[in-house]
Motif scaffolding. Structure first.
Motif, PDB file in Angstrom:
ATOM      1  N   THR A   2      47.070  37.370  48.945  1.00  0.00           N
ATOM      2  CA  THR A   2      45.964  38.316  48.863  1.00  0.00           C
ATOM      3  C   THR A   2      44.723  37.613  48.317  1.00  0.00           C
ATOM      4  O   THR A   2      44.827  36.600  47.628  1.00  0.00           O
ATOM      5  CB  THR A   2      46.327  39.510  47.967  1.00  0.00           C
ATOM      6  OG1 THR A   2      46.724  39.019  46.693  1.00  0.00           O
ATOM      7  CG2 THR A   2      47.449  40.323  48.562  1.00  0.00           C
ATOM      8  N   PRO A   3      43.557  38.159  48.598  1.00  0.00           N
ATOM      9  CA  PRO A   3      42.327  37.547  48.106  1.00  0.00           C
ATOM     10  C   PRO A   3      42.242  37.576  46.579  1.00  0.00           C
ATOM     11  O   PRO A   3      42.787  38.476  45.933  1.00  0.00           O
ATOM     12  CB  PRO A   3      41.226  38.403  48.723  1.00  0.00           C
ATOM     13  CG  PRO A   3      41.873  39.192  49.812  1.00  0.00           C
ATOM     14  CD  PRO A   3      43.317  39.298  49.459  1.00  0.00           C
ATOM     15  N   LEU A   4      41.559  36.595  46.040  1.00  0.00           N
ATOM     16  CA  LEU A   4      41.422  36.513  44.587  1.00  0.00           C
ATOM     17  C   LEU A   4      40.758  37.733  43.953  1.00  0.00           C
ATOM     18  O   LEU A   4      41.150  38.101  42.849  1.00  0.00           O
ATOM     19  CB  LEU A   4      40.669  35.240  44.202  1.00  0.00           C
ATOM     20  CG  LEU A   4      41.537  33.993  44.155  1.00  0.00           C
ATOM     21  CD1 LEU A   4      40.685  32.762  43.907  1.00  0.00           C
ATOM     22  CD2 LEU A   4      42.617  34.103  43.109  1.00  0.00           C
ATOM     23  N   PRO A   5      39.780  38.381  44.576  1.00  0.00           N
ATOM     24  CA  PRO A   5      39.224  39.579  43.919  1.00  0.00           C
ATOM     25  C   PRO A   5      40.293  40.635  43.621  1.00  0.00           C
ATOM     26  O   PRO A   5      40.264  41.254  42.560  1.00  0.00           O
ATOM     27  CB  PRO A   5      38.187  40.088  44.921  1.00  0.00           C
ATOM     28  CG  PRO A   5      37.745  38.856  45.641  1.00  0.00           C
ATOM     29  CD  PRO A   5      39.004  38.023  45.760  1.00  0.00           C
ATOM     30  N   GLU A   6      41.244  40.810  44.528  1.00  0.00           N
ATOM     31  CA  GLU A   6      42.333  41.758  44.271  1.00  0.00           C
ATOM     32  C   GLU A   6      43.216  41.276  43.124  1.00  0.00           C
ATOM     33  O   GLU A   6      43.676  42.076  42.308  1.00  0.00           O
ATOM     34  CB  GLU A   6      43.174  41.961  45.529  1.00  0.00           C
ATOM     35  CG  GLU A   6      42.466  42.742  46.609  1.00  0.00           C
ATOM     36  CD  GLU A   6      43.341  42.928  47.841  1.00  0.00           C
ATOM     37  OE1 GLU A   6      44.578  43.010  47.696  1.00  0.00           O
ATOM     38  OE2 GLU A   6      42.775  42.984  48.940  1.00  0.00           O
ATOM     39  N   THR A   7      43.459  39.989  43.083  1.00  0.00           N
ATOM     40  CA  THR A   7      44.265  39.421  42.001  1.00  0.00           C
ATOM     41  C   THR A   7      43.589  39.646  40.664  1.00  0.00           C
ATOM     42  O   THR A   7      44.205  40.125  39.711  1.00  0.00           O
ATOM     43  CB  THR A   7      44.479  37.909  42.232  1.00  0.00           C
ATOM     44  OG1 THR A   7      45.136  37.724  43.483  1.00  0.00           O
ATOM     45  CG2 THR A   7      45.301  37.288  41.124  1.00  0.00           C
ATOM     46  N   PHE A   8      42.306  39.303  40.581  1.00  0.00           N
ATOM     47  CA  PHE A   8      41.577  39.478  39.324  1.00  0.00           C
ATOM     48  C   PHE A   8      41.446  40.954  38.950  1.00  0.00           C
ATOM     49  O   PHE A   8      41.537  41.306  37.776  1.00  0.00           O
ATOM     50  CB  PHE A   8      40.198  38.820  39.391  1.00  0.00           C
ATOM     51  CG  PHE A   8      40.264  37.304  39.342  1.00  0.00           C
ATOM     52  CD1 PHE A   8      40.993  36.646  38.376  1.00  0.00           C
ATOM     53  CD2 PHE A   8      39.585  36.550  40.284  1.00  0.00           C
ATOM     54  CE1 PHE A   8      41.057  35.263  38.337  1.00  0.00           C
ATOM     55  CE2 PHE A   8      39.636  35.157  40.250  1.00  0.00           C
ATOM     56  CZ  PHE A   8      40.374  34.514  39.269  1.00  0.00           C
ATOM     57  N   ALA A   9      41.258  41.822  39.935  1.00  0.00           N
ATOM     58  CA  ALA A   9      41.171  43.264  39.655  1.00  0.00           C
ATOM     59  C   ALA A   9      42.488  43.768  39.075  1.00  0.00           C
ATOM     60  O   ALA A   9      42.495  44.564  38.130  1.00  0.00           O
ATOM     61  CB  ALA A   9      40.807  44.029  40.924  1.00  0.00           C
ATOM     62  N   ALA A  12      42.777  42.711  35.489  1.00  0.00           N
ATOM     63  CA  ALA A  12      41.725  43.205  34.595  1.00  0.00           C
ATOM     64  C   ALA A  12      42.214  44.309  33.670  1.00  0.00           C
ATOM     65  O   ALA A  12      41.618  44.549  32.623  1.00  0.00           O
ATOM     66  CB  ALA A  12      40.530  43.696  35.409  1.00  0.00           C
ATOM     67  N   ALA A  55      48.894  43.346  44.872  1.00  0.00           N
ATOM     68  CA  ALA A  55      47.888  42.287  44.721  1.00  0.00           C
ATOM     69  C   ALA A  55      48.501  40.898  44.888  1.00  0.00           C
ATOM     70  O   ALA A  55      47.788  39.899  44.888  1.00  0.00           O
ATOM     71  CB  ALA A  55      47.201  42.408  43.360  1.00  0.00           C
ATOM     72  N   TRP A  82      41.090  28.030  41.933  1.00  0.00           N
ATOM     73  CA  TRP A  82      39.749  28.606  41.823  1.00  0.00           C
ATOM     74  C   TRP A  82      39.088  28.150  40.526  1.00  0.00           C
ATOM     75  O   TRP A  82      37.916  27.761  40.517  1.00  0.00           O
ATOM     76  CB  TRP A  82      39.821  30.136  41.876  1.00  0.00           C
ATOM     77  CG  TRP A  82      38.491  30.786  41.803  1.00  0.00           C
ATOM     78  CD1 TRP A  82      37.643  31.022  42.837  1.00  0.00           C
ATOM     79  CD2 TRP A  82      37.832  31.261  40.625  1.00  0.00           C
ATOM     80  NE1 TRP A  82      36.498  31.632  42.375  1.00  0.00           N
ATOM     81  CE2 TRP A  82      36.589  31.795  41.024  1.00  0.00           C
ATOM     82  CE3 TRP A  82      38.185  31.293  39.273  1.00  0.00           C
ATOM     83  CZ2 TRP A  82      35.699  32.342  40.111  1.00  0.00           C
ATOM     84  CZ3 TRP A  82      37.291  31.837  38.368  1.00  0.00           C
ATOM     85  CH2 TRP A  82      36.061  32.353  38.793  1.00  0.00           C
TER      86      TRP A  82
END
Length: 107
Positions: A2-9, A12, A55, A82
């Motif tokens: 999955t994309p990193l924004p989903e991982t970071f979300a 969070a 995620a 990243w």
């Protein structure tokens, strides 16, 4: 993956971050064992686990009647890659900040 924004979300949230921390330090765990990370209900823990699974941060395997959760190594590699790719930017920024603070102290 999955994309990193989903991982970071997913990471969070304090409870989800604590779940991943527990899995990293203690290894694979059941949902019941992970419920100790926060004073919330079992269904709430299940929802957090679902977010982390979707995620791509954690994996789930079935062992009899139990669901065993573990950290997905690919997700950690993506976060690490990243971070390393942005290291030069942050080091340069921090070096400039340090120089600015030192020159301000000299005045």
């Amino acid at each position: 993956m999955t994309p990193l924004p989903e991982t970071f979300a997913a990471l969070a949230d304090d409870t989800r971050f604590a779940i991943v921390e527990r899995l990293l330090t203690e290894g694979a765990r059941t949902a019941g064992e992970l419920s100790e990370v926060a004073p919330i209900s079992a269904p709430a823990i299940s929802r957090h686990l679902k977010v982390l699974r979707e995620a791509g941060v954690i994996d789930q395997r079935v062992q009899g009647t139990k669901r065993i959760y573990s950290v997905n190594p690919e997700a950690l590699r993506a976060i690490s890659a990243w971070t390393i790719s942005h290291r030069a930017f942050w080091e340069g920024s921090l070096n400039r900040l340090e120089q600015a603070l030192q020159s301000k102290e000299e005045i």
